[in-house]
Write an enzyme that holds these catalytic residues in place. Structure first.
Site, PDB file in Angstrom:
ATOM      1  N   THR A 175       0.817  -1.212   0.000  1.00  0.00           N
ATOM      2  CA  THR A 175       0.000   0.000   0.000  1.00  0.00           C
ATOM      3  C   THR A 175       0.853   1.265   0.000  1.00  0.00           C
ATOM      4  OG1 THR A 175      -1.543   1.268   1.369  1.00  0.00           O
ATOM      5  CG2 THR A 175      -0.122  -0.259   2.530  1.00  0.00           C
ATOM      6  N   ASP A 176       0.298   2.338  -0.532  1.00  0.00           N
ATOM      7  CA  ASP A 176       0.997   3.634  -0.467  1.00  0.00           C
ATOM      8  C   ASP A 176       1.062   4.176   0.961  1.00  0.00           C
ATOM      9  OD1 ASP A 176      -1.701   4.281  -0.189  1.00  0.00           O
ATOM     10  OD2 ASP A 176      -1.710   5.836  -1.735  1.00  0.00           O
ATOM     11  N   GLU A 177       0.261   3.589   1.860  1.00  0.00           N
ATOM     12  CA  GLU A 177       0.232   4.100   3.241  1.00  0.00           C
ATOM     13  C   GLU A 177       1.553   3.895   3.976  1.00  0.00           C
ATOM     14  OE1 GLU A 177      -3.154   3.022   5.561  1.00  0.00           O
ATOM     15  OE2 GLU A 177      -4.490   3.114   3.848  1.00  0.00           O
ATOM     16  N   TYR A 198      -1.902  -0.921  10.994  1.00  0.00           N
ATOM     17  CA  TYR A 198      -2.026  -1.547   9.672  1.00  0.00           C
ATOM     18  C   TYR A 198      -0.863  -1.163   8.763  1.00  0.00           C
ATOM     19  CZ  TYR A 198      -3.269  -1.781   4.737  1.00  0.00           C
ATOM     20  OH  TYR A 198      -3.229  -1.980   3.375  1.00  0.00           O
ATOM     21  N   LYS A 212       2.320  -3.390   7.160  1.00  0.00           N
ATOM     22  CA  LYS A 212       2.588  -3.537   5.723  1.00  0.00           C
ATOM     23  C   LYS A 212       4.001  -3.047   5.406  1.00  0.00           C
ATOM     24  CE  LYS A 212       0.294  -4.755   2.859  1.00  0.00           C
ATOM     25  NZ  LYS A 212       0.059  -6.142   2.326  1.00  0.00           N
TER      26      LYS A 212
HETATM   27  P1  NAD Z   1      -9.344  -7.725   2.061  1.00  0.00           P
HETATM   28  O1  NAD Z   1      -9.350  -7.513   3.533  1.00  0.00           O
HETATM   29  O2  NAD Z   1     -10.571  -7.488   1.283  1.00  0.00           O
HETATM   30  O3  NAD Z   1      -8.890  -9.235   1.745  1.00  0.00           O
HETATM   31  C1  NAD Z   1      -7.847  -9.877   2.428  1.00  0.00           C
HETATM   32  C2  NAD Z   1      -7.964 -11.381   2.181  1.00  0.00           C
HETATM   33  O4  NAD Z   1      -6.875 -12.029   2.864  1.00  0.00           O
HETATM   34  C3  NAD Z   1      -9.253 -12.004   2.735  1.00  0.00           C
HETATM   35  O5  NAD Z   1      -9.811 -12.891   1.784  1.00  0.00           O
HETATM   36  C4  NAD Z   1      -8.788 -12.760   3.968  1.00  0.00           C
HETATM   37  O6  NAD Z   1      -9.585 -13.898   4.277  1.00  0.00           O
HETATM   38  C5  NAD Z   1      -7.374 -13.146   3.568  1.00  0.00           C
HETATM   39  N1  NAD Z   1      -6.499 -13.405   4.728  1.00  0.00           N
HETATM   40  C6  NAD Z   1      -6.377 -12.627   5.843  1.00  0.00           C
HETATM   41  N2  NAD Z   1      -5.480 -13.196   6.678  1.00  0.00           N
HETATM   42  C7  NAD Z   1      -5.014 -14.322   6.058  1.00  0.00           C
HETATM   43  C8  NAD Z   1      -4.061 -15.309   6.418  1.00  0.00           C
HETATM   44  N3  NAD Z   1      -3.400 -15.252   7.574  1.00  0.00           N
HETATM   45  N4  NAD Z   1      -3.835 -16.311   5.546  1.00  0.00           N
HETATM   46  C9  NAD Z   1      -4.506 -16.397   4.372  1.00  0.00           C
HETATM   47  N5  NAD Z   1      -5.424 -15.490   3.992  1.00  0.00           N
HETATM   48  C10 NAD Z   1      -5.669 -14.453   4.824  1.00  0.00           C
HETATM   49  O7  NAD Z   1      -8.134  -6.851   1.523  1.00  0.00           O
HETATM   50  P2  NAD Z   1      -7.930  -6.103   0.120  1.00  0.00           P
HETATM   51  O8  NAD Z   1      -8.499  -4.751   0.220  1.00  0.00           O
HETATM   52  O9  NAD Z   1      -8.313  -7.008  -0.967  1.00  0.00           O
HETATM   53  O10 NAD Z   1      -6.347  -5.942   0.131  1.00  0.00           O
HETATM   54  C11 NAD Z   1      -5.503  -6.933  -0.457  1.00  0.00           C
HETATM   55  C12 NAD Z   1      -4.067  -6.450  -0.384  1.00  0.00           C
HETATM   56  O11 NAD Z   1      -3.929  -5.218  -1.072  1.00  0.00           O
HETATM   57  C13 NAD Z   1      -3.578  -6.187   1.038  1.00  0.00           C
HETATM   58  O12 NAD Z   1      -2.236  -6.598   1.127  1.00  0.00           O
HETATM   59  C14 NAD Z   1      -3.664  -4.686   1.190  1.00  0.00           C
HETATM   60  O13 NAD Z   1      -2.707  -4.217   2.099  1.00  0.00           O
HETATM   61  C15 NAD Z   1      -3.344  -4.244  -0.221  1.00  0.00           C
HETATM   62  N6  NAD Z   1      -3.883  -2.927  -0.643  1.00  0.00           N
HETATM   63  C16 NAD Z   1      -5.220  -2.670  -0.513  1.00  0.00           C
HETATM   64  C17 NAD Z   1      -5.723  -1.457  -0.977  1.00  0.00           C
HETATM   65  C18 NAD Z   1      -7.196  -1.130  -0.899  1.00  0.00           C
HETATM   66  O14 NAD Z   1      -7.584  -0.013  -1.240  1.00  0.00           O
HETATM   67  N7  NAD Z   1      -8.060  -2.047  -0.488  1.00  0.00           N
HETATM   68  C19 NAD Z   1      -4.857  -0.515  -1.533  1.00  0.00           C
HETATM   69  C20 NAD Z   1      -3.493  -0.813  -1.629  1.00  0.00           C
HETATM   70  C21 NAD Z   1      -3.024  -2.039  -1.188  1.00  0.00           C
HETATM   71  O1  TDX Z   2     -17.425   5.569   7.041  1.00  0.00           O
HETATM   72  C1  TDX Z   2     -16.314   6.070   6.746  1.00  0.00           C
HETATM   73  N1  TDX Z   2     -16.208   7.423   6.649  1.00  0.00           N
HETATM   74  C2  TDX Z   2     -15.051   8.047   6.294  1.00  0.00           C
HETATM   75  O2  TDX Z   2     -14.999   9.286   6.234  1.00  0.00           O
HETATM   76  C3  TDX Z   2     -15.137   5.262   6.462  1.00  0.00           C
HETATM   77  C4  TDX Z   2     -15.211   3.763   6.570  1.00  0.00           C
HETATM   78  C5  TDX Z   2     -13.986   5.917   6.097  1.00  0.00           C
HETATM   79  N2  TDX Z   2     -13.918   7.267   6.025  1.00  0.00           N
HETATM   80  C6  TDX Z   2     -12.690   7.931   5.540  1.00  0.00           C
HETATM   81  C7  TDX Z   2     -11.376   7.485   6.149  1.00  0.00           C
HETATM   82  C8  TDX Z   2     -10.407   7.682   4.993  1.00  0.00           C
HETATM   83  O3  TDX Z   2      -9.997   9.043   4.934  1.00  0.00           O
HETATM   84  O4  TDX Z   2     -12.594   7.576   4.156  1.00  0.00           O
HETATM   85  C9  TDX Z   2     -11.238   7.393   3.747  1.00  0.00           C
HETATM   86  C10 TDX Z   2     -11.061   5.973   3.217  1.00  0.00           C
HETATM   87  O5  TDX Z   2     -11.191   5.077   4.311  1.00  0.00           O
HETATM   88  P1  TDX Z   2     -10.985   3.491   4.164  1.00  0.00           P
HETATM   89  O6  TDX Z   2     -11.934   2.956   3.147  1.00  0.00           O
HETATM   90  O7  TDX Z   2     -10.991   2.907   5.531  1.00  0.00           O
HETATM   91  O8  TDX Z   2      -9.559   3.410   3.481  1.00  0.00           O
HETATM   92  P2  TDX Z   2      -8.072   3.895   3.945  1.00  0.00           P
HETATM   93  O9  TDX Z   2      -7.946   3.980   5.405  1.00  0.00           O
HETATM   94  O10 TDX Z   2      -7.727   5.097   3.114  1.00  0.00           O
HETATM   95  O11 TDX Z   2      -7.206   2.614   3.445  1.00  0.00           O
HETATM   96  C11 TDX Z   2      -7.497   1.964   2.192  1.00  0.00           C
HETATM   97  O12 TDX Z   2      -6.569   2.303   1.197  1.00  0.00           O
HETATM   98  C12 TDX Z   2      -5.252   1.858   1.377  1.00  0.00           C
HETATM   99  C13 TDX Z   2      -7.507   0.445   2.371  1.00  0.00           C
HETATM  100  O13 TDX Z   2      -8.452   0.089   3.372  1.00  0.00           O
HETATM  101  C14 TDX Z   2      -6.147  -0.068   2.721  1.00  0.00           C
HETATM  102  O14 TDX Z   2      -6.144  -1.495   2.778  1.00  0.00           O
HETATM  103  C15 TDX Z   2      -5.173   0.383   1.658  1.00  0.00           C
HETATM  104  O15 TDX Z   2      -3.874   0.037   2.030  1.00  0.00           O
END
Ligand code: NAD
Ligand code: TDX
Length: 330
Positions: free
Chosen positions: A119-121, A146, A150
């Protein structure tokens, strides 16, 4: 080709499974997923050439034989939600750090190509209004349990490349949106609140900026990096999608024909990152990747339609998520 996709029942992983079987007719996919609250086997149900193994990436006996049989391992498995990490960091340490360590040890033993999704975080945050964007060489400065877990996982990958010659690449992507995203996250939570007649909840001022990318664009970039990326390198994935949270909520309100002020401000997230923004020039220059879903409004409209049409997919998660948020006044 045999592709091991960890976390393939989660949001981004499931979309990656779909696009892989659609675009690679010679690929067999094995998904390793623990099916935590965030994993949903329905997201990958009925797909040809996909096998689901339910198991933990932090368990070496589960991981080793799967890695041994794979040509490439793509690691999406993670605990992924910042708010959950503030309530209980422990699963983030085990899955994100120890789980990545176990995968790295297995790919080291078997010499398997490894791509790590991050993640960019890990770079912390930027100021609202400044023009700077994240670059691959920026120092790590994560804010939450979190993002620090990462960051730790990325550093393990870098060390295993340098010390042991593991053939790995890393990508750090900005905020994804699209189908199959858990309703705890901002966009699906807001859409499903609208469907349920609940006013959207905006943390704090809502001026925080996220750099939105459609999940399908994230995943085409991942395959470009696996195919063309240089071993040991980090690539930033983003599609110039900066929007603040108020803008996003107001676009969703408009989708439902509601007034732009029809939402509530709620308690802010502790340590809330202010702005994320990606400079994707290294990815674009080295791989030629470009996004297909450049129009955020159109992508968001399709996402709203997907949640309207797939209530049976998200409904079972909804009450638990809202009960959890009620405890923190969010
Ligand atoms: P998600 O929470 O939707 O999915 C995570 C999956 O991993 C789930 O299916 C869960 O069951 C599985 N999991 C959790 N712990 C596990 C373990 N110990 N062994 C095997 N499986 C396990 O997450 P996502 O949003 O799809 O994110 C996927 C990846 O992308 C993560 O590494 C996250 O950091 C990264 N990422 C997410 C975002 C975003 O906006 N969602 C952005 C940038 C990077
Ligand atoms: O109800 C809400 N209201 C609100 O204002 C929720 C759930 C979130 N927020 C805000 C918090 C953040 O500024 O919205 C923004 C986005 O929140 P999230 O969906 O929780 O995402 P964020 O914390 O930015 O992280 C996401 O992007 C980077 C993913 O969850 C991460 O897995 C990824 O690494």
């Amino acid at each position: 080709m045999r592709v091991l996709i960890t976390g393939g029942a989660g949001f981004i992983g499931a979309n990656f499974v779909h696009s892989t079987v659609e675009s690679m007719p010679d690929a067999d996919v094995v998904v390793l997923d623990k099916l935590t609250y965030a994993g949903n086997p329905k997201s990958i149900e009925g797909l040809d050439r996909v096998e689901l193994v339910v198991g933990d990436i932090a368990d070496p006996d589960t991981v080793d034989p799967l890695v041994k049989d794979a040509d490439v391992v793509v690691n999406f498995a993670a605990e992924s939600h910042n708010d959950n990490s503030l309530n209980d960091p422990s699963p983030f340490i085990r899955t994100n750090i120890e789980g990545t360590f176990r995968l790295l040890e297995a790919v080291r033993r078997h010499g398997t190509r490894f791509h790590h999704i991050s993640t960019d975080e890990v770079y912390g945050d930027l100021e609202i209004g400044e023009s700077r964007r994240f670059m691959p060489g920026d120092p790590y400065a994560p804010s939450s349990p979190y993002s620090s877990s990462k960051g730790a996982s990325d550093l393990l990958v870098r060390a295993w490349v340098r010390s042991f010659g593991v053939p790995a690449t890393i990508s750090n992507c900005s905020n994804n949106y699209g189908p199959y995203q858990h309703v705890e996250k901002f966009i699906p939570r807001t859409i499903t609140n609208m469907i349920d007649g609940i006013r959207p909840r905006v943390y704090g001022t809502g001026e925080q900026v996220r750099d939105w990318i459609h999940v399908r664009d994230h995943n085409t970039a991942v395959w470009e990096i696996i195919d063309k990326g240089r071993i040991g390198e980090t690539y930033l994935i983003g599609a110039d999608g900066e929007k603040n949270n108020l803008e996003v909520v107001q676009m969703i309100l408009a989708e439902f024909g509601r007034e732009p002020d029809d939402f509530d401000h709620v308690n802010d997230r502790p340590g809330h990152d202010q702005r994320y923004a990606i400079d994707n020039s290294k990815l674009v220059e080295e791989t030629g990747w470009s996004p297909s879903f450049a129009d955020f409004a159109a992508g968001l409209h399709d996402t709203v339609e997907w949640y309207k049409a797939n209530e049976d997919w998200w409904r079972p998660q909804k009450d638990d998520v809202e009960a959890k948020y009620a405890k923190t006044g969010q």
